[in-house]
Scaffold this active site. Sequence first.
Site, PDB file in Angstrom:
ATOM      1  N   ASP A   1      -2.014  18.970 -11.749  1.00 62.41           N
ATOM      2  CA  ASP A   1      -1.227  19.763 -12.715  1.00 62.41           C
ATOM      3  C   ASP A   1      -2.165  20.637 -13.548  1.00 62.41           C
ATOM      4  O   ASP A   1      -1.883  21.802 -13.807  1.00 62.41           O
ATOM      5  CB  ASP A   1      -0.444  18.851 -13.672  1.00 62.41           C
ATOM      6  CG  ASP A   1       1.004  18.642 -13.228  1.00 62.41           C
ATOM      7  OD1 ASP A   1       1.234  18.571 -12.004  1.00 62.41           O
ATOM      8  OD2 ASP A   1       1.891  18.552 -14.101  1.00 62.41           O
TER       9      ASP A   1
ATOM     10  N   ASP B   1      -2.696  13.182  -9.549  1.00 61.54           N
ATOM     11  CA  ASP B   1      -1.449  13.698 -10.135  1.00 61.54           C
ATOM     12  C   ASP B   1      -1.777  14.532 -11.366  1.00 61.54           C
ATOM     13  O   ASP B   1      -1.301  15.656 -11.527  1.00 61.54           O
ATOM     14  CB  ASP B   1      -0.547  12.522 -10.511  1.00 61.54           C
ATOM     15  CG  ASP B   1       0.745  12.978 -11.169  1.00 61.54           C
ATOM     16  OD1 ASP B   1       1.347  13.947 -10.667  1.00 61.54           O
ATOM     17  OD2 ASP B   1       1.145  12.370 -12.185  1.00 61.54           O
TER      18      ASP B   1
ATOM     19  N   TYR C   1       0.407   3.638  -8.547  1.00 58.57           N
ATOM     20  CA  TYR C   1       1.782   4.053  -8.260  1.00 58.57           C
ATOM     21  C   TYR C   1       2.538   2.978  -7.473  1.00 58.57           C
ATOM     22  O   TYR C   1       3.746   2.851  -7.597  1.00 58.57           O
ATOM     23  CB  TYR C   1       1.775   5.335  -7.413  1.00 58.57           C
ATOM     24  CG  TYR C   1       1.826   6.615  -8.203  1.00 58.57           C
ATOM     25  CD1 TYR C   1       0.861   6.888  -9.175  1.00 58.57           C
ATOM     26  CD2 TYR C   1       2.812   7.557  -7.965  1.00 58.57           C
ATOM     27  CE1 TYR C   1       0.896   8.072  -9.881  1.00 58.57           C
ATOM     28  CE2 TYR C   1       2.848   8.748  -8.668  1.00 58.57           C
ATOM     29  CZ  TYR C   1       1.891   9.000  -9.625  1.00 58.57           C
ATOM     30  OH  TYR C   1       1.925  10.178 -10.314  1.00 58.57           O
TER      31      TYR C   1
ATOM     32  N   LYS D   1     -13.262   6.547 -12.154  1.00 63.61           N
ATOM     33  CA  LYS D   1     -13.535   6.034 -13.501  1.00 63.61           C
ATOM     34  C   LYS D   1     -14.309   4.739 -13.331  1.00 63.61           C
ATOM     35  O   LYS D   1     -13.903   3.672 -13.801  1.00 63.61           O
ATOM     36  CB  LYS D   1     -12.205   5.835 -14.256  1.00 63.61           C
ATOM     37  CG  LYS D   1     -12.353   5.488 -15.730  1.00 63.61           C
ATOM     38  CD  LYS D   1     -12.831   6.647 -16.601  1.00 63.61           C
ATOM     39  CE  LYS D   1     -13.072   6.164 -18.015  1.00 63.61           C
ATOM     40  NZ  LYS D   1     -13.644   7.215 -18.879  1.00 63.61           N
TER      41      LYS D   1
ATOM     42  N   ASP E   1     -12.536  11.755 -16.854  1.00 65.14           N
ATOM     43  CA  ASP E   1     -12.413  12.455 -18.144  1.00 65.14           C
ATOM     44  C   ASP E   1     -13.295  13.700 -18.152  1.00 65.14           C
ATOM     45  O   ASP E   1     -12.888  14.775 -18.599  1.00 65.14           O
ATOM     46  CB  ASP E   1     -12.732  11.518 -19.326  1.00 65.14           C
ATOM     47  CG  ASP E   1     -14.021  10.732 -19.152  1.00 65.14           C
ATOM     48  OD1 ASP E   1     -14.587  10.717 -18.039  1.00 65.14           O
ATOM     49  OD2 ASP E   1     -14.478  10.126 -20.141  1.00 65.14           O
TER      50      ASP E   1
HETATM   51  C1  IPM Z   1       4.016  15.055  -8.256  1.00 72.55           C
HETATM   52  C2  IPM Z   1       5.037  14.513  -9.223  1.00 72.55           C
HETATM   53  C3  IPM Z   1       5.455  13.122  -8.768  1.00 72.55           C
HETATM   54  C4  IPM Z   1       4.216  12.242  -8.793  1.00 72.55           C
HETATM   55  C5  IPM Z   1       6.590  12.500  -9.579  1.00 72.55           C
HETATM   56  C6  IPM Z   1       7.807  13.402  -9.639  1.00 72.55           C
HETATM   57  C7  IPM Z   1       6.957  11.137  -9.078  1.00 72.55           C
HETATM   58  O1  IPM Z   1       4.535  14.526 -10.517  1.00 72.55           O
HETATM   59  O2  IPM Z   1       4.342  15.214  -7.062  1.00 72.55           O
HETATM   60  O3  IPM Z   1       2.897  15.334  -8.685  1.00 72.55           O
HETATM   61  O4  IPM Z   1       3.863  11.691  -9.841  1.00 72.55           O
HETATM   62  O5  IPM Z   1       3.588  12.096  -7.746  1.00 72.55           O
HETATM   63 MG    MG Z   2       2.656  15.439 -10.696  1.00 75.99          MG
END
Ligand code: IPM
Ligand code: MG
Length: 357
Positions: free
Chosen positions: A252, A248, A138, A192, A224
């Site tokens: 999710d 990240d 990042y 990884k 993975d």
């Molecule tokens: C998160 C989001 C952010 C990230 C984006 C919006 C930059 O996806 O907080 O997980 O990738 O960290």
């Molecule tokens: Mg995110």
Amino acid sequence: MKVCVLAGDGIGPEITAEALRVLEALRGDGLDIEFEHALIGGCAVDATGDPYPEATSKLAREADAILLGAVGGPKWDALPREQRPERGLLRIRSELGVFANLRPAILYPELANASSLKPEVVSGLDILIVRELTGDIYFGQPRGIEVRDTQWGEQRVGWNTMIYAEEEIRRIGRVAFEAARKRSKKLCSVDKMNVLECTQLWREVISDMAADYPDVELSHMLVDNAAMQLVKAPKQFDVVVTGNMFGDILSDEASMLTGSIGMLPSASLDADNKGLYEPSHGSAPDIAGQGVANPLATILSAAMMLRYSFGDEGAALRVENAVRKVLAQGYRTGDIFEPGTTRVGTRQMGDAVLAAL
Ligand code: IPM
Ligand code: MG
């Protein structure tokens, strides 16, 4: 305590408004808390041309904690990278040095049917993802897009750098080991290492730390496989620690095990527990302004603020119990709605939490 409120874009203002009502209700009970509002993300770009203006940065640096809604939306998609709303978010995380991102994924029993996985696979799920937040690909340099000579002739290439220093790995490792110590003493580190040197170092450093935490059972998993295991048998995990990019993605994925990303709070802490608190979800421009967004992730983020930045475990538990209660009472926003429950909007959900409080 001074809280800097950055509502942001899309559903950000609606959901932060409900979290603020909850904090205000606690103020009556001896919580000494003041709010200051500032701009971040797309709304800041519109007002100042900068997604993280100096005035916002100053307030954020001076505050004891920051409550953030969400940033971004299609309106700003065409902007150059430096002006994109997400840049504002990355800059505030980096400037405040909030390297430890805690993303709990808890399945509330009432929502067992809202998950896309079978109830028996997810019931009782309680995972904590510890995501490193201020390093990795990042932020790594060099990065860019430029025209180069390639085997396909002259054309644009894009590149980024995945990089971690040992100490950067160690400090997030400490947070994760300590968290594991307070929970079920199991820590899984995700990397990884079979392909990437950067994460080979990650595994070496985390492995070396295990000697300091003999009471914690450490395991390693390739990313993975971790992605697969999370949907196959998610309850094998307790605390998971990983880098910015993998964290990240996996957070999710983990969020959907719980039924809706609209339920997941997050805390991003520096070494002194100064924190930035935000829901794990985005700005949901498709439903912005309609009053239907789920405010619970933001309300639960405010609870994390009470716990980590204010050291007020009692108040944090009161808010979390109020959320459990409204779920038990059957109140649901659209994202977690199922037949037989009561569909409510953002404001009504906030009302229900206040009543439960
Ligand atoms: C998160 C989001 C952010 C990230 C984006 C919006 C930059 O996806 O907080 O997980 O990738 O960290
Ligand atoms: Mg995110």
